[in-house]
Design an enzyme around this catalytic site. Structure first.
Site, PDB file in Angstrom:
ATOM      1  N   ASP A  80     -14.943  39.986  38.994  1.00 31.52           N
ATOM      2  CA  ASP A  80     -16.244  39.128  39.206  1.00 31.52           C
ATOM      3  C   ASP A  80     -16.064  38.513  40.274  1.00 31.52           C
ATOM      4  OD1 ASP A  80     -18.790  39.704  38.925  1.00 31.52           O
ATOM      5  OD2 ASP A  80     -18.949  38.642  37.219  1.00 31.52           O
ATOM      6  N   ASP A  89     -22.325  42.310  32.588  1.00 35.60           N
ATOM      7  CA  ASP A  89     -21.845  41.034  31.539  1.00 35.60           C
ATOM      8  C   ASP A  89     -22.040  41.503  29.840  1.00 35.60           C
ATOM      9  OD1 ASP A  89     -20.520  39.707  34.192  1.00 35.60           O
ATOM     10  OD2 ASP A  89     -23.043  39.442  34.137  1.00 35.60           O
TER      11      ASP A  89
END
Length: 431
Positions: free
Chosen positions: A258, A350
């Site tokens: 990420d 997330d």
């Protein structure tokens, strides 16, 4: 002769312009429809801050006032949306932890694995188990990278119909298949006898309303609730079927990915965000949780917006005076665009991996100290991420800080704090 005439003409012009100069710089005032007074409590500032976070040129105002307005906007806007993101993240993790603690199906170990983790960890050798977990992590991250790049390529070449079809099929699977599996396990756990027609009606209504709210239009709170439930269902599947060591390695690897995907110049997620900003298009609501409106169809007219609680200041005055635009469905208000852009957005991935970390801590450790430590660590990491977002004013990865804090808190609590607490209880020491 010509010189004297020109001097006389200039004198006449100057004397004629004297009365018009008595007001305070009228030529520098913007038009009335652009200089509408705005309440400081609202989050829309028309002069001083652009939607990219930079200062816009201001006529007739000092730089100090612009800086003060920008600072107040950043503080108020940041504090408001920190709370608006804390609530859904907390709710998602609470749903996962409550399910893990109450429904034993999701915490029981099983030999079944996902297709993304083909290597088993049921081996006596520690080295072999570690190698298999590393291979599972490589396969999982590779699938995520390939699918993300595929999505970015489709979006770059405007294959919107294919992307919508892909997301609709994914939402159908989550809202109908995973929700029915979850509901059946809840019925088994609490020994509830429900006939199949009732279950079909419940699942059909739940899935149909979810598809409408996510992919078309619906109340903001209902859309947010469905996105939270989808994230919780996907997290429960990962908690159930991901092997123990592979889950922790995947969490660490996905946070590193990420970081690279968002911050690197050629990162796929960064390219996706920049392409959407260049085209002035919102990212698909099925992928993003937003604290503001994310409808991609026509905005509501002022009376409809008033009933939905999303009315802006100018719309309130129009409806109080009985004024309404000629074509309310086609007209898009600048304030609505600004409010939509200013909504803080968090990817559903997330939510999923936050919940996987807390759920794994609840399922494996079984101790509330470890679970609460991971819970608090994720919220602290999210707060720091939003603080950096207010400082840098660009897209930032939400996983690295929170996942790092969560992993550190988990292993330190599980291997240091929990044995210490057990020894205190065994020796009857109280602090």
């Amino acid at each position: 002769m010509n010189a004297s005439d020109s001097e006389e003409d200039s004198y006449d012009e100057r004397t004629a312009l004297v009365p018009s100069e008595s007001p305070a710089l009228p030529s520098y005032k913007p038009p009335e429809n652009l200089n509408h007074p705005v309440d400081p409590s609202t989050k829309r500032v028309k002069s001083g801050v652009s939607r990219r976070g930079g200062a816009a040129p201001v006529d007739g105002g000092s730089d100090q006032e612009v800086d003060v307005d920008e600072e107040e906007l950043t503080l108020k806007y940041g504090a408001k949306h920190v709370i608006m993101l804390f609530i859904p993240v907390t709710v998602c993790m609470l749903v996962v932890v409550a399910t893990i603690k109450s429904v034993s199906f999701y915490s029981e170990k099983t030999n079944q694995t996902l297709i993304y983790t083909p290597f088993t960890e049921n081996t006596a050798s520690v080295g072999r188990r570690l190698l298999n977990s590393v291979l599972n992590t490589i396969v999982m991250i590779s699938v995520i990278v390939v699918m993300t790049i595929f999505l970015v390529v489709l979006y770059k070449y405007r294959c919107y119909k294919f992307i919508h079809g892909w997301l609709i099929l994914s939402s159908l699977m989550l809202l109908f298949w995973l929700s029915s599996m979850y509901l059946s396990e809840v019925f088994k756990t609490y020994n509830l006898a429900v006939d199949y027609p009732t279950v079909v009606v419940i699942i059909w209504n739940f899935g149909a309303v979810g598809m409408i709210c996510i992919h078309w239009k619906g109340p903001l709170q209902l859309q947010q609730a469905y996105l939270i439930l989808i994230s919780a269902l996907m997290a429960l599947v990962f908690i159930k079927f991901l092997p123990e060591w592979s889950a922790w390695l995947i969490l660490g690897a996905i946070s590193i990915y990420d970081l690279v995907a968002v911050l690197s110049p050629k990162g796929p997620l960064r390219m996706l965000v920049e392409t959407a900003q260049e085209r002035n298009e919102p990212i698909f609501p099925a992928l993003i949780y937003s604290s503001a409106m994310m409808w991609t169809v026509g905005m509501a007219s002022p009376p409809d917006a008033q009933r939905s609680g999303q009315e802006t200041d100018e719309e309130a005055e129009q409806s109080s005076r009985g004024a309404e635009p000629e074509n309310p469905q086609a007209q898009r208000f600048p304030e609505d665009d600004l409010e939509e852009d200013r909504g803080v957005k968090l990817g559903l991935g997330d939510f999923i991996f936050y919940s996987v970390l807390v759920g794994k801590a609840a399922a494996m450790g079984g101790d509330w100290n470890t679970t609460l430590a991971c819970f608090v660590a994720i919220l602290i990491g999210l707060c720091l991420t939003l603080l950096l977002l207010a400082i840098f004013k660009k897209a930032l990865p939400a996983l690295p800080i929170s996942i790092t804090f969560g992993l550190v808190f988990y292993f330190s609590t599980d291997f240091l704090v929990q044995p210490f607490m057990d020894n205190l209880v065994a020796h009857q020491f109280y602090i």
